[in-house]
Enzyme design. Structure first.
Site, PDB file in Angstrom:
ATOM      1  N   ARG A 163      22.736 -55.493 -67.295  1.00  0.00           N
ATOM      2  CA  ARG A 163      22.434 -56.393 -66.165  1.00  0.00           C
ATOM      3  C   ARG A 163      20.949 -56.332 -65.772  1.00  0.00           C
ATOM      4  NH1 ARG A 163      27.139 -57.595 -67.104  1.00  0.00           N
ATOM      5  NH2 ARG A 163      28.699 -58.208 -65.584  1.00  0.00           N
ATOM      6  N   SER A 236      31.386 -59.940 -59.477  1.00  0.00           N
ATOM      7  CA  SER A 236      31.098 -58.542 -59.123  1.00  0.00           C
ATOM      8  C   SER A 236      29.932 -58.512 -58.150  1.00  0.00           C
ATOM      9  CB  SER A 236      30.692 -57.737 -60.353  1.00  0.00           C
ATOM     10  OG  SER A 236      31.696 -57.747 -61.329  1.00  0.00           O
ATOM     11  N   GLU A 333      24.722 -56.393 -57.483  1.00  0.00           N
ATOM     12  CA  GLU A 333      24.457 -57.148 -58.696  1.00  0.00           C
ATOM     13  C   GLU A 333      24.020 -58.552 -58.279  1.00  0.00           C
ATOM     14  OE1 GLU A 333      26.131 -59.175 -62.574  1.00  0.00           O
ATOM     15  OE2 GLU A 333      27.388 -59.026 -60.814  1.00  0.00           O
TER      16      GLU A 333
HETATM   17  N1  EPU Z   1      39.714 -51.227 -61.775  1.00  0.00           N
HETATM   18  C1  EPU Z   1      40.380 -50.654 -60.736  1.00  0.00           C
HETATM   19  N2  EPU Z   1      40.550 -51.408 -59.604  1.00  0.00           N
HETATM   20  C2  EPU Z   1      40.062 -52.666 -59.461  1.00  0.00           C
HETATM   21  C3  EPU Z   1      39.381 -53.251 -60.552  1.00  0.00           C
HETATM   22  C4  EPU Z   1      39.218 -52.503 -61.708  1.00  0.00           C
HETATM   23  O1  EPU Z   1      40.812 -49.512 -60.800  1.00  0.00           O
HETATM   24  O2  EPU Z   1      40.215 -53.249 -58.400  1.00  0.00           O
HETATM   25  C5  EPU Z   1      39.499 -50.439 -63.001  1.00  0.00           C
HETATM   26  C6  EPU Z   1      40.050 -51.140 -64.250  1.00  0.00           C
HETATM   27  O3  EPU Z   1      41.383 -50.799 -64.477  1.00  0.00           O
HETATM   28  C7  EPU Z   1      39.133 -50.660 -65.338  1.00  0.00           C
HETATM   29  C8  EPU Z   1      37.812 -50.436 -64.626  1.00  0.00           C
HETATM   30  O4  EPU Z   1      38.102 -50.348 -63.232  1.00  0.00           O
HETATM   31  O5  EPU Z   1      39.568 -49.434 -65.841  1.00  0.00           O
HETATM   32  C9  EPU Z   1      36.795 -51.539 -64.900  1.00  0.00           C
HETATM   33  O6  EPU Z   1      37.328 -52.790 -64.512  1.00  0.00           O
HETATM   34  P1  EPU Z   1      37.041 -54.136 -65.334  1.00  0.00           P
HETATM   35  O7  EPU Z   1      37.399 -53.956 -66.760  1.00  0.00           O
HETATM   36  O8  EPU Z   1      37.678 -55.239 -64.582  1.00  0.00           O
HETATM   37  O9  EPU Z   1      35.468 -54.280 -65.326  1.00  0.00           O
HETATM   38  P2  EPU Z   1      34.323 -54.053 -64.221  1.00  0.00           P
HETATM   39  O10 EPU Z   1      33.515 -52.919 -64.698  1.00  0.00           O
HETATM   40  O11 EPU Z   1      34.872 -53.965 -62.858  1.00  0.00           O
HETATM   41  C10 EPU Z   1      32.638 -55.600 -65.466  1.00  0.00           C
HETATM   42  C11 EPU Z   1      31.673 -56.694 -65.096  1.00  0.00           C
HETATM   43  C12 EPU Z   1      32.399 -58.018 -64.943  1.00  0.00           C
HETATM   44  C13 EPU Z   1      33.102 -58.344 -66.248  1.00  0.00           C
HETATM   45  C14 EPU Z   1      34.079 -57.187 -66.562  1.00  0.00           C
HETATM   46  C15 EPU Z   1      34.797 -57.359 -67.876  1.00  0.00           C
HETATM   47  C16 EPU Z   1      29.889 -55.594 -63.861  1.00  0.00           C
HETATM   48  C17 EPU Z   1      29.215 -55.401 -62.549  1.00  0.00           C
HETATM   49  N3  EPU Z   1      30.970 -56.367 -63.870  1.00  0.00           N
HETATM   50  O12 EPU Z   1      33.510 -55.424 -64.355  1.00  0.00           O
HETATM   51  O13 EPU Z   1      31.413 -59.035 -64.682  1.00  0.00           O
HETATM   52  O14 EPU Z   1      33.791 -59.552 -66.186  1.00  0.00           O
HETATM   53  O15 EPU Z   1      33.335 -55.949 -66.638  1.00  0.00           O
HETATM   54  O16 EPU Z   1      33.966 -56.988 -68.926  1.00  0.00           O
HETATM   55  O17 EPU Z   1      29.422 -55.046 -64.860  1.00  0.00           O
HETATM   56  C18 EPU Z   1      30.272 -60.197 -62.953  1.00  0.00           C
HETATM   57  O18 EPU Z   1      29.238 -59.718 -63.405  1.00  0.00           O
HETATM   58  O19 EPU Z   1      30.268 -60.939 -61.949  1.00  0.00           O
HETATM   59  C19 EPU Z   1      31.540 -59.859 -63.589  1.00  0.00           C
HETATM   60  C20 EPU Z   1      32.694 -60.318 -63.144  1.00  0.00           C
END
Ligand code: EPU
Length: 338
Positions: A163, A236, A333
């Site tokens: 990012r 996010s 972000e």
């Molecule tokens: N999780 C929880 N609770 C929640 C949400 C997630 O425990 O409410 C856990 C999930 O089970 C997983 C981990 O947290 O083990 C990560 O969650 P997720 O795979 O949804 O990814 P993220 O790290 O929260 C990032 C990006 C997203 C992108 C997803 C999928 C960032 C800041 N965000 O989210 O990007 O879609 O990975 O690759 O890096 C964005 O930038 O706006 C965005 C949506």
């Protein structure tokens, strides 16, 4: 044409924000130069707006000129298995990804259904489901406002990181005109991300096609993230945090169930959504006009007529909550425009 006093609310997916003193839609280089000259002549700042999907605009609006980038066009250059695809900054990102997948080109499928424009993709180095824009970006054609010249920056020159990019470190200096991507006619699919793996296991599809990967990503995003058609949101709100392995180890001793993603030998990424949800109880909360999404604690939503101030107040509570539990200072972000 330069308009006066234009509300920015409708130009952001958060549907929040006051007016811009001046506003100009630019569809070519001449209109861009005209808007920049206006900013110079009147000694007011400018801000280049794409899809408005990663912004929080202040309630008081913006005391300058907002330049809405709407330069369009996509070209394809074939060279054996490689296809260099160049898209203008104002192209809608997902429309562009869809077009490349429909043509059978590999490379952007995991970045399906991300709101925003092509021009924002190198700035943010947008990423999802194990892919980042930097994996396919060949070069970025920009107007360097400081030196008053058009230049092409190679992938390495863009200094991409999670990012992050050269553009983020020099706000206002480079205006992205077009982005060239290196796509492949025959490529390798990246289905390693947990959500994608689970999707295909459930569907009993052993060898998914390019189109099936795009469809999987769309379905997963629709399930996990709020649709901007129904909710005001910028996705996010905070970045995940990358820490040294030793710090991650300490956290793991305190919270053995914590999920961690190794980045390399020395660094580990902490999914802040997990912390917000499981340690701080921030998933699906509602506070007045604002809240966090029921399936994703990292995503702040506008539940009605929220103000930027209300979003910031909730975000601050989330920052404090994570700090209290982990000692980590999380960073937004989403970009704040004031
Ligand atoms: N999780 C929880 N609770 C929640 C949400 C997630 O425990 O409410 C856990 C999930 O089970 C997983 C981990 O947290 O083990 C990560 O969650 P997720 O795979 O949804 O990814 P993220 O790290 O929260 C990032 C990006 C997203 C992108 C997803 C999928 C960032 C800041 N965000 O989210 O990007 O879609 O990975 O690759 O890096 C964005 O930038 O706006 C965005 C949506």
């Amino acid at each position: 044409m330069i308009q006066k006093n234009v509300s920015l609310k409708e130009y952001t997916t958060f549907r929040i924000g006051g007016p811009a003193d001046f506003f100009s839609i630019v569809t070519n280089e001449d209109e861009l130069i005209e808007a920049l000259n206006f900013s110079k002549k009147n000694k007011i700042p400018f801000f280049v707006l794409g899809g408005g999907s990663n912004l929080l605009v202040a309630d008081a609006g913006y005391r300058g000129i907002v330049i809405k980038m709407e330069m369009k066009g996509v070209t394809y250059e074939e060279n054996g298995n490689d296809v260099k695809v160049t898209a203008y900054a104002g192209e809608d990102w997902d429309k562009f990804v869809d077009e490349t997948v429909e043509k059978g080109l590999y490379g952007l499928e995991n970045l399906s259904y991300i709101p925003g424009t092509v021009g924002a993709s190198p700035v943010q180095n947008v990423g999802a489901y194990g892919s980042e824009a930097k994996d396919t970006i060949d070069s970025v054609y920009v107007l360097d406002v400081k030196n008053d010249e058009y230049i092409t920056l190679s992938n390495a020159e863009c200094k991409f990181a999670y990012r992050d990019s050269l553009f983020k470190h020099n706000p206002g200096r480079y205006i992205v005109i077009s982005v060239a991507f290196n796509l492949k006619k025959k490529g390798k699919l990246n289905t390693g991300y947990k959500d994608i793996q689970e999707y295909f296991t459930f569907k009993k599809i052993a060898e998914p096609t390019l189109k099936q990967v795009r469809d999987a990503v769309i379905e997963i995003r629709q399930r996990k993230l709020p649709d901007i058609k129904h909710y005001g949101t910028a996705g996010s709100f905070f970045k995940n945090v990358i820490v040294a392995k030793s710090q991650a180890q300490e956290l793991l001793e305190r919270y053995p169930e914590m999920i961690l993603h190794p980045v390399n030998e020395k660094k580990v990424k902490i999914p802040i959504a997990w912390v917000l949800d499981n340690l701080c109880g921030f998933r699906g909360v509602k506070k007045g006009n604002v809240g966090t999404y029921k399936n994703q604690a990292l995503v702040i939503i506008n539940l009605g007529n929220a103000t930027a101030a209300e979003i910031i107040a909730l975000a601050q509570k989330m920052v404090d909550g994570v700090y209290e539990k982990t000692g980590i200072e999380i960073e937004p972000e989403v970009e704040y425009v004031e």
